[in-house]
Design a protein around this motif. Structure first.
Motif, mmCIF file in Angstrom:
data_model
loop_
_atom_site.group_PDB
_atom_site.id
_atom_site.type_symbol
_atom_site.label_atom_id
_atom_site.label_comp_id
_atom_site.label_asym_id
_atom_site.label_seq_id
_atom_site.Cartn_x
_atom_site.Cartn_y
_atom_site.Cartn_z
ATOM 1 N N SER A 127 2.896 -0.624 -18.669
ATOM 2 C CA SER A 127 3.928 -0.633 -17.252
ATOM 3 C C SER A 127 3.750 0.998 -17.281
ATOM 4 O O SER A 127 4.094 1.601 -16.162
ATOM 5 N N ALA A 128 4.567 1.811 -18.404
ATOM 6 C CA ALA A 128 4.913 2.819 -18.499
ATOM 7 C C ALA A 128 3.791 4.076 -18.035
ATOM 8 O O ALA A 128 4.259 5.139 -17.558
ATOM 9 N N GLN A 129 2.770 3.680 -18.676
ATOM 10 C CA GLN A 129 1.549 4.183 -17.761
ATOM 11 C C GLN A 129 1.228 4.261 -16.394
ATOM 12 O O GLN A 129 1.167 5.155 -16.004
ATOM 13 N N LEU A 130 1.585 3.347 -15.621
ATOM 14 C CA LEU A 130 1.105 3.275 -14.519
ATOM 15 C C LEU A 130 2.754 3.845 -13.865
ATOM 16 O O LEU A 130 2.591 4.860 -12.735
ATOM 17 N N GLU A 165 -19.937 10.063 -3.605
ATOM 18 C CA GLU A 165 -19.737 9.104 -3.119
ATOM 19 C C GLU A 165 -18.178 7.807 -3.426
ATOM 20 O O GLU A 165 -18.468 7.182 -2.900
ATOM 21 N N LEU A 166 -18.351 8.645 -4.113
ATOM 22 C CA LEU A 166 -16.807 7.930 -5.086
ATOM 23 C C LEU A 166 -15.650 8.053 -4.411
ATOM 24 O O LEU A 166 -15.116 7.535 -4.350
ATOM 25 N N ALA A 167 -15.692 9.042 -3.520
ATOM 26 C CA ALA A 167 -14.461 9.659 -2.778
ATOM 27 C C ALA A 167 -14.379 8.904 -1.608
ATOM 28 O O ALA A 167 -13.727 8.693 -0.873
ATOM 29 N N GLU A 168 -16.013 8.306 -0.928
ATOM 30 C CA GLU A 168 -16.361 7.642 0.328
ATOM 31 C C GLU A 168 -15.368 6.078 0.124
ATOM 32 O O GLU A 168 -15.776 5.420 0.956
ATOM 33 N N LEU A 169 -15.794 5.733 -1.547
ATOM 34 C CA LEU A 169 -15.794 4.266 -1.373
ATOM 35 C C LEU A 169 -13.929 4.204 -2.002
ATOM 36 O O LEU A 169 -13.375 2.897 -1.752
ATOM 37 N N ALA A 170 -13.357 4.989 -2.246
ATOM 38 C CA ALA A 170 -12.420 5.022 -3.130
ATOM 39 C C ALA A 170 -11.103 4.608 -1.603
ATOM 40 O O ALA A 170 -11.256 4.983 -0.496
ATOM 41 N N LEU A 171 -9.996 3.904 -2.292
ATOM 42 C CA LEU A 171 -8.694 4.384 -1.194
ATOM 43 C C LEU A 171 -8.514 5.344 -0.673
ATOM 44 O O LEU A 171 -8.233 6.690 -2.182
ATOM 45 N N GLY A 172 -7.865 5.597 0.115
ATOM 46 C CA GLY A 172 -6.821 7.516 -0.012
ATOM 47 C C GLY A 172 -5.886 7.230 -0.822
ATOM 48 O O GLY A 172 -5.348 6.118 -1.975
ATOM 49 N N GLU A 173 -5.064 8.487 -0.816
ATOM 50 C CA GLU A 173 -4.309 8.538 -1.791
ATOM 51 C C GLU A 173 -3.177 7.645 -1.879
ATOM 52 O O GLU A 173 -2.463 7.365 -2.737
ATOM 53 N N GLN A 174 -2.432 7.569 -0.581
ATOM 54 C CA GLN A 174 -1.358 6.565 -0.036
ATOM 55 C C GLN A 174 -1.668 5.579 -0.339
ATOM 56 O O GLN A 174 -1.199 4.531 -1.087
ATOM 57 N N GLU A 175 -3.211 4.907 0.105
ATOM 58 C CA GLU A 175 -3.672 3.768 -0.179
ATOM 59 C C GLU A 175 -3.024 2.802 -1.713
ATOM 60 O O GLU A 175 -3.320 2.431 -1.953
ATOM 61 N N SER A 176 -3.835 4.143 -2.160
ATOM 62 C CA SER A 176 -3.962 4.327 -4.426
ATOM 63 C C SER A 176 -2.544 4.527 -4.758
ATOM 64 O O SER A 176 -2.316 3.281 -5.686
ATOM 65 N N GLN A 235 1.126 0.292 -7.168
ATOM 66 C CA GLN A 235 2.774 -0.035 -7.024
ATOM 67 C C GLN A 235 2.356 -1.006 -7.321
ATOM 68 O O GLN A 235 3.371 -2.705 -7.744
ATOM 69 N N GLY A 236 1.091 -2.434 -6.736
ATOM 70 C CA GLY A 236 1.248 -3.549 -6.069
ATOM 71 C C GLY A 236 0.721 -4.144 -7.493
ATOM 72 O O GLY A 236 1.149 -5.068 -8.549
ATOM 73 N N VAL A 237 -0.476 -3.539 -8.604
ATOM 74 C CA VAL A 237 -1.156 -3.996 -9.357
ATOM 75 C C VAL A 237 0.736 -3.717 -10.451
ATOM 76 O O VAL A 237 0.733 -4.655 -11.754
ATOM 77 N N LEU A 238 1.445 -2.461 -10.424
ATOM 78 C CA LEU A 238 2.596 -2.441 -11.657
ATOM 79 C C LEU A 238 4.073 -3.820 -10.999
ATOM 80 O O LEU A 238 4.449 -4.617 -12.113
ATOM 81 N N ALA A 239 3.560 -4.333 -9.307
ATOM 82 C CA ALA A 239 4.511 -5.195 -9.513
ATOM 83 C C ALA A 239 4.061 -6.751 -9.970
ATOM 84 O O ALA A 239 4.629 -7.300 -10.465
ATOM 85 N N GLU A 240 3.159 -6.944 -10.052
ATOM 86 C CA GLU A 240 2.373 -7.958 -10.966
ATOM 87 C C GLU A 240 2.188 -8.145 -11.997
ATOM 88 O O GLU A 240 2.772 -8.908 -13.143
ATOM 89 N N LEU A 241 2.616 -6.933 -12.868
ATOM 90 C CA LEU A 241 2.949 -6.210 -14.647
ATOM 91 C C LEU A 241 3.554 -6.656 -15.017
ATOM 92 O O LEU A 241 4.425 -7.204 -15.332
ATOM 93 N N GLU A 242 5.422 -6.385 -14.070
ATOM 94 C CA GLU A 242 6.667 -6.134 -13.970
ATOM 95 C C GLU A 242 6.912 -7.798 -13.281
ATOM 96 O O GLU A 242 8.430 -8.005 -13.827
#
Length: 280
Positions: free
Chosen positions: A184-187, A256-267, A272-279
Motif C-alpha cells: 500500500s505504501a509503495q503504491l 512496442e511496450l509503449a504501444e501496449l501500455a496505458l497512458g500516463e493518466q490511465e495508469s 489507484q484502482g489496485v490500491l483501493a482493492e488492496l485497502e
C-alpha cells in the motif's frame, strides 16, 4: 569500424580509478603529477573516453596504494575494455560492481526502465527494498540494511534526470512484497512521484499478448555526450550492452511496450484502482 569509446568496462575502470583517487582525497592534478602523465589523459581515463594500458593502470594503482586484488581487478577491466558488452556477477563480500551501475545511472540524462514483476528500483520505498532483499541467500541483516540505504540514496538521480520513463507490468502492482501495508505504501509512493514533470509511469496490463518485454526487465540509459547503454538485470548480476545493434533492438522493444501500455493518466487511475482493492 569506429573506435569504441566509453564501453561498459571502460566506464567501470574509469569510475573505479576516480573513486579510489577521491577516497584518498587526492586531486586529479596531484595524481597526474605523481604518475607523470597529463591531467587531460587522466581525465579521459576516469570518464572512460580513453583506456589506459595495463602498465599505466599498475602505475596509478601504485600511486594510490591499492591492494593487489584491486589492482588485478582493474587490470582485467583494462585488458577487456574494448569489448562492447559485459556480463558482470555480484556476490556479497565481492567488490561492489553495483556501484558501477549506480554511477552509470547517476551520469545518465534520460532512462527507460521496464519491470514486468517488480517496482523499478528508483521508485521503491525502503520497506519494499527491505522485503525484496531479505530472503537473499548469503545476505545478513546488515547487508540488507546497507543495500536499503544505498537504494534510497540512488533515488536522488530522479531529480537530475531530464526524463525517466517507468514501464511497469500489472503483475508488479499486484505482488505481495512485504505484505499489504508495504505494498500500500509503495503504491502511494508511485502516485506521488508520478506527479513529477520529468517522470512518466505507465502500466502494461495483463493479457496484452506477446511482446519482447516478456523476456525480462531492462533499462536503457542515455547520455548527453556518450553512447547509450542497456542494462539487463539478473538475480546476481547483470549484463551491460553497448553494441549499436543491441541498443537499437532494446529501443524497439521499448517502443512496442509503449504501444501496449496505458497512458500516463490511465495508469495513475489503474494504480489507484489496485490500491483501493488492496485497502478494501
Amino acid at each position: 569500424m569506429p573506435t569504441l569509446i566509453a564501453t561498459p568496462r571502460a566506464r567501470a575502470l574509469g569510475f573505479s580509478l576516480r573513486a579510489a583517487r577521491e577516497e584518498r582525497r587526492m586531486a586529479l592534478r596531484e595524481l597526474a603529477r605523481m604518475a607523470r602523465i597529463s591531467p587531460g589523459h587522466l581525465h579521459n581515463w576516469e570518464t572512460g573516453l580513453r583506456v589506459p594500458k595495463e602498465s599505466e593502470v599498475g602505475l596509478l594503482a601504485g600511486c594510490l596504494r591499492m591492494t593487489v586484488e584491486e589492482r588485478d581487478r582493474l587490470g582485467e577491466l583494462a585488458r577487456n575494455a574494448r569489448e562492447p558488452n559485459w556480463l558482470e556477477s555480484v556476490v556479497p563480500g565481492a567488490p561492489n560492481e553495483a556501484a558501477v551501475y549506480a554511477e552509470c545511472e547517476r551520469t545518465a540524462s534520460a532512462m527507460f526502465n521496464w519491470q514486468p514483476l517488480l517496482i523499478p528500483g528508483l521508485l521503491q520505498t525502503g520497506d519494499y527494498v527491505r522485503a525484496s532483499l531479505g530472503g537473499r541467500s548469503g545476505w545478513s541483516k546488515d547487508d540488507v540494511e546497507v543495500a536499503v540505504l544505498i537504494r534510497m540514496a540512488r533515488r536522488d538521480v530522479l531529480s537530475r534526470l531530464a526524463e525517466f520513463t517507468a514501464m511497469i507490468g500489472e503483475e508488479a502492482l499486484r505482488q505481495n512484497i512485504g505484505g499489504a501495508a508495504t505494498m500500500s505504501a509503495q503504491l502511494h509512493h508511485l502516485l506521488t512521484v508520478a506527479r513529477r514533470r520529468n517522470i512518466a509511469i505507465q502500466v502494461v496490463p495483463r493479457g496484452a499478448g506477446f511482446h519482447p518485454g516478456l523476456y525480462g526487465c531492462f533499462v536503457v540509459l542515455d547520455y548527453e555526450n556518450l553512447p547509450s547503454i542497456v542494462h539487463v538485470e539478473e538475480f546476481r548480476g547483470g549484463a551491460y550492452l553497448y553494441d549499436e545493434a543491441d541498443v537499437a533492438a532494446y529501443r524497439e522493444a521499448a517502443k512496442e511496450l509503449a504501444e501496449l501500455a496505458l497512458g500516463e493518466q490511465e495508469s495513475i487511475e489503474f494504480i489507484q484502482g489496485v490500491l483501493a482493492e488492496l485497502e478494501a
